[in-house]
Design an enzyme around this catalytic site. Structure first.
Site, PDB file in Angstrom:
ATOM      1  N   TYR A  54      23.457 -15.205  -5.469  1.00  0.00           N
ATOM      2  CA  TYR A  54      25.709 -15.326  -5.181  1.00  0.00           C
ATOM      3  C   TYR A  54      26.706 -14.284  -5.521  1.00  0.00           C
ATOM      4  CZ  TYR A  54      24.640 -19.848  -3.465  1.00  0.00           C
ATOM      5  OH  TYR A  54      24.162 -21.200  -3.011  1.00  0.00           O
ATOM      6  N   GLY A  55      25.811 -12.774  -6.688  1.00  0.00           N
ATOM      7  CA  GLY A  55      27.151 -13.054  -7.484  1.00  0.00           C
ATOM      8  C   GLY A  55      27.648 -11.673  -7.102  1.00  0.00           C
ATOM      9  N   CYS A  86      24.249 -23.154 -11.525  1.00  0.00           N
ATOM     10  CA  CYS A  86      24.247 -21.868 -11.595  1.00  0.00           C
ATOM     11  C   CYS A  86      26.270 -21.683 -11.299  1.00  0.00           C
ATOM     12  CB  CYS A  86      24.445 -21.904 -10.003  1.00  0.00           C
ATOM     13  SG  CYS A  86      25.118 -19.921  -8.979  1.00  0.00           S
ATOM     14  N   THR A  88      27.950 -19.205 -11.160  1.00  0.00           N
ATOM     15  CA  THR A  88      28.382 -18.476  -9.903  1.00  0.00           C
ATOM     16  C   THR A  88      29.532 -19.475  -9.024  1.00  0.00           C
ATOM     17  OG1 THR A  88      26.841 -16.486 -10.123  1.00  0.00           O
ATOM     18  CG2 THR A  88      28.403 -16.635  -8.217  1.00  0.00           C
ATOM     19  N   CYS A 200      24.806 -16.729 -16.491  1.00  0.00           N
ATOM     20  CA  CYS A 200      24.329 -16.904 -15.188  1.00  0.00           C
ATOM     21  C   CYS A 200      22.919 -17.678 -15.883  1.00  0.00           C
ATOM     22  CB  CYS A 200      24.053 -15.632 -15.148  1.00  0.00           C
ATOM     23  SG  CYS A 200      22.891 -15.699 -13.749  1.00  0.00           S
TER      24      CYS A 200
HETATM   25  N1  DGL Z   1      21.800 -18.435 -11.512  1.00  0.00           N
HETATM   26  C1  DGL Z   1      23.103 -17.677 -10.567  1.00  0.00           C
HETATM   27  C2  DGL Z   1      24.453 -17.922 -11.965  1.00  0.00           C
HETATM   28  O1  DGL Z   1      24.264 -18.656 -12.634  1.00  0.00           O
HETATM   29  C3  DGL Z   1      23.706 -17.026  -9.753  1.00  0.00           C
HETATM   30  C4  DGL Z   1      22.708 -15.836  -9.593  1.00  0.00           C
HETATM   31  C5  DGL Z   1      23.412 -14.970  -8.641  1.00  0.00           C
HETATM   32  O2  DGL Z   1      22.909 -15.306  -6.921  1.00  0.00           O
HETATM   33  O3  DGL Z   1      23.819 -13.895  -7.979  1.00  0.00           O
HETATM   34  O4  DGL Z   1      25.262 -17.129 -11.507  1.00  0.00           O
END
Ligand code: DGL
Length: 294
Positions: A54-55, A86, A88, A200
């Site tokens: 997602y980042g 998450c 993000t 994260c």
């Molecule tokens: N675990 C995710 C977060 O807390 C996102 C990781 C990703 O997909 O970039 O931001």
């Protein structure tokens, strides 16, 4: 026959449950904290591995995707509470998720406030995905809650993949972590950092490795325990009493178990076989969801 509201387990034939949503294995760091506090709560996982990571995605790409996926997974799992495991996603889509769902939505907030309180030097580092670091929400959090502390923002997208690799059984090396550690400690003000916010949910899975290879001891803070307490509070609000032990949960993913080895990574939790919900964008264009029972 009892009538059952599709969004509720009030008829009593389903165990109380929460769905933890993430792009990948970050949900595990949150789930461990919830399981420690609430061992009787059944945990389902909603993994948008079809859109991982997602980042590096834009807000315009992520917001509708998160709402569509998490809503569909809540519907499928019949969970009582959605936990957005998450940062993000939480820093982006909580208002929309709350508007879309009838159930309580618990989001992850980067632990800026406790970190600023814990720091003796007044310098903290916030390590997160590029998305979270650059988010207005995060800037507002720092402005309102850093309490005068200097905050060094450290984008560390490579830690997301390293956490996934660790959960697949790989050993994390000093060389792999060195670039991120340099961004925290070998930067102007880095010699003053005594508290690091792991903003994260993938990153607490690397806490021991980060700690081992950091140039000196620092405090690594995340929000997992606070999330678990918030879930406990919501259970009270909903009048839900937990049984002594959790039941088997669902493991929902938007893509089949491929490179990211989802099912193995989640092996510490009692879960049914992986259910592939399919890509929500493809589904709305008429494609049927695929099921992948392993
Ligand atoms: N675990 C995710 C977060 O807390 C996102 C990781 C990703 O997909 O970039 O931001």
């Amino acid at each position: 026959m009892q009538l059952v509201d599709a969004h509720s387990n009030k008829a009593g034939d389903r165990p109380p449950s929460a769905l933890i949503f993430d792009s990948g294995v970050g949900a595990i760091s949150i789930a461990r904290e919830i399981r420690a506090l609430l061992p009787g709560l059944t945990l389902h996982f909603g993994v948008d591995n079809g859109f991982f990571p997602y980042g590096d995605k834009t807000e315009e790409q992520l917001r509708p995707r998160i709402v569509t996926c998490a809503s569909a997974m809540m519907h499928q799992s019949h969970a009582d509470i959605l936990v957005v495991g998450c940062n993000t996603a939480s820093t982006l889509a909580l208002p929309e998720l709350r508007a879309a769902l009838g159930q309580p939505v618990v989001g992850v907030v980067p632990a800026v406030k406790p970190a600023a309180r814990a720091s003796r030097t007044g310098t903290i580092a916030l390590v997160a995905t590029e998305g979270t670091v650059n988010r207005d929400y995060t800037r507002g959090l720092i402005r309102d809650y850093a309490n005068g502390a200097r905050v060094i923002n450290v984008p560390a997208p490579e830690l997301v993949r390293l956490a996934e690799a660790k959960l697949r059984g790989e050993t994390i090396t000093r060389d792999q972590l060195a670039p991120v550690l340099a961004r925290i400690f070998d930067t102007p003000g880095g010699d003053e950092v005594d508290t690091v916010v792991l903003a994260c949910t993938h990153f607490p899975l690397l806490r021991e490795d980060l700690d081992r290879y950091a140039p000196r001891p620092v405090e690594w803070l995340d929000s997992g325990a606070a999330i678990a307490r918030r879930v406990a509070w919501w259970l009270g609000e909903l009048g839900i009493d937990l049984p002594a032990t959790a039941s088997t949960g669902a493991l929902l993913a938007t893509a089949p178990d491929g490179e990211n080895a989802i099912a193995g990574a989640f092996g510490e939790f009692p879960l049914r076989a992986l259910e592939v919900t399919g890509d929500p964008a493809a589904r709305s264009s008429g494609q049927k969801p695929r099921h992948n029972h392993k």
